[in-house]
Design an enzyme around this catalytic site. Sequence first.
Site, PDB file in Angstrom:
ATOM      1  N   THR A 182       0.919  -1.136   0.000  1.00 19.67           N
ATOM      2  CA  THR A 182       0.000   0.000   0.000  1.00 19.67           C
ATOM      3  C   THR A 182       0.954   1.178   0.000  1.00 19.67           C
ATOM      4  OG1 THR A 182      -1.534  -1.165   1.455  1.00 19.67           O
ATOM      5  CG2 THR A 182      -1.752   1.191   1.391  1.00 19.67           C
ATOM      6  N   VAL A 207     -12.843  -5.147  -1.641  1.00 20.19           N
ATOM      7  CA  VAL A 207     -12.373  -3.848  -1.160  1.00 20.19           C
ATOM      8  C   VAL A 207     -11.676  -4.076   0.165  1.00 20.19           C
ATOM      9  CG1 VAL A 207     -13.084  -1.560  -0.373  1.00 20.19           C
ATOM     10  CG2 VAL A 207     -14.199  -2.589  -2.364  1.00 20.19           C
ATOM     11  N   GLY A 208     -10.517  -3.470   0.326  1.00 18.31           N
ATOM     12  CA  GLY A 208      -9.743  -3.647   1.554  1.00 18.31           C
ATOM     13  C   GLY A 208      -9.937  -2.501   2.524  1.00 18.31           C
ATOM     14  N   GLY A 237      -0.785  -3.179   5.266  1.00 19.78           N
ATOM     15  CA  GLY A 237      -0.799  -4.538   5.784  1.00 19.78           C
ATOM     16  C   GLY A 237      -2.006  -5.308   5.294  1.00 19.78           C
ATOM     17  N   HIS A 238      -2.332  -6.371   6.002  1.00 19.73           N
ATOM     18  CA  HIS A 238      -3.412  -7.260   5.576  1.00 19.73           C
ATOM     19  C   HIS A 238      -4.771  -6.584   5.790  1.00 19.73           C
ATOM     20  CE1 HIS A 238      -6.120 -10.877   6.259  1.00 19.73           C
ATOM     21  NE2 HIS A 238      -5.790 -10.888   4.990  1.00 19.73           N
ATOM     22  N   GLY A 239      -5.413  -6.224   4.674  1.00 22.37           N
ATOM     23  CA  GLY A 239      -6.620  -5.404   4.725  1.00 22.37           C
ATOM     24  C   GLY A 239      -7.730  -5.969   5.583  1.00 22.37           C
TER      25      GLY A 239
HETATM   26  N1  GLY Z   1      -3.904  -2.911   2.976  1.00 25.85           N
HETATM   27  C1  GLY Z   1      -4.182  -3.044   1.609  1.00 25.85           C
HETATM   28  C2  GLY Z   1      -5.181  -4.043   1.304  1.00 25.85           C
HETATM   29  O1  GLY Z   1      -5.276  -5.077   1.968  1.00 25.85           O
HETATM   30  O2  GLY Z   1      -5.921  -3.829   0.372  1.00 25.85           O
END
Ligand code: GLY
Length: 308
Positions: A168, A197-198, A220-222
């Site tokens: 990101t 969508v994150g 990071g992990h959305g």
């Molecule tokens: N943090 C970006 C996503 O997971 O989309």
Amino acid sequence: MNFVVVVHGGGASSIAKDRKERVRQGIIRAATAGYNILKEGGSAVDAVEGAVTVLEDDPEFNAGCGSVLNTNGEVEMDASIMSGKDLSSGAVSAVQCIANPIKLARLVMEKTPHCFLTDQGAAKFAAAMGIPTVPREQLITERNIKHLQKEKQEKCAQKPDQQKNLGTVGAVALDCKGNVAYATSTGGIINKMVGRVGDTPCIGSGGYADNEIGAISTTGHGESILKVNLARLTLFHVEQGKTLEEAADLSLGYMKSKLKGLGGVILVSKAGDWAVKWTSASMPWAAAKDGKVHSGIDLGETCTTDLP
Ligand code: GLY
Ligand code: GLY
């Protein structure tokens, strides 16, 4: 007032040696662009938009023309921006065929009564605002085509989503009038479902800005970030009297222990302090303040140079 801008290029599990120098130069270029805007009297919103635009235009980063591909081999991008002065905010999700989603997010903030436009509505609004479309292929790099192929082939043997390369880009800034802002932009997560969508366009997860506290942009992990509202959670700890570092450690630690989710944050306080923290293996970052730019990629690594 000591103005400051901090940028990140996404949490990552590892960055190949041959890319490292390009990533470092890109992140410093973005921080310098944001700093120059502030130096010339620009607002925090101008600075974060300017810095993130540089990263969206750089194919090394997962945003704009370096966006990862969804399961159909297409780019779908999310972005958001917020002004800490009045909490005004703008976001877009699942947008295609525009070079700079962060500019569209800013137009949503400033030219509509809404906070968030998605997909076809966002595209219609972009056209109405005179934003040119770019050909689909312009946002697709060879590296990301190969990356998707590899991801599909190795899917079963792969790490869980929470621990993958989770790029990101983002920026936070404090301007000379004491206003803070954040901007965050992404292509999301590789091999994602169409329409996924994150956290990035969601205010309170992908970022937050409030002049009473400060500003934050996350990476990071959305799906993990959304579940803990990472940006607002971190600022909550700041409101409770924690330092920026302590607040970041608490919220990132919570996300990791509760969900095994990895990520990173960049922060500025209303007083002009700044911090960068991550739980992923690395996170390219740069901070520009008082004529100097500090930057790093791996834990424990900081280099400082004078700004031109
Ligand atoms: N943090 C970006 C996503 O997971 O989309
Ligand atoms: N776009 C209007 C607001 O954020 O308040």
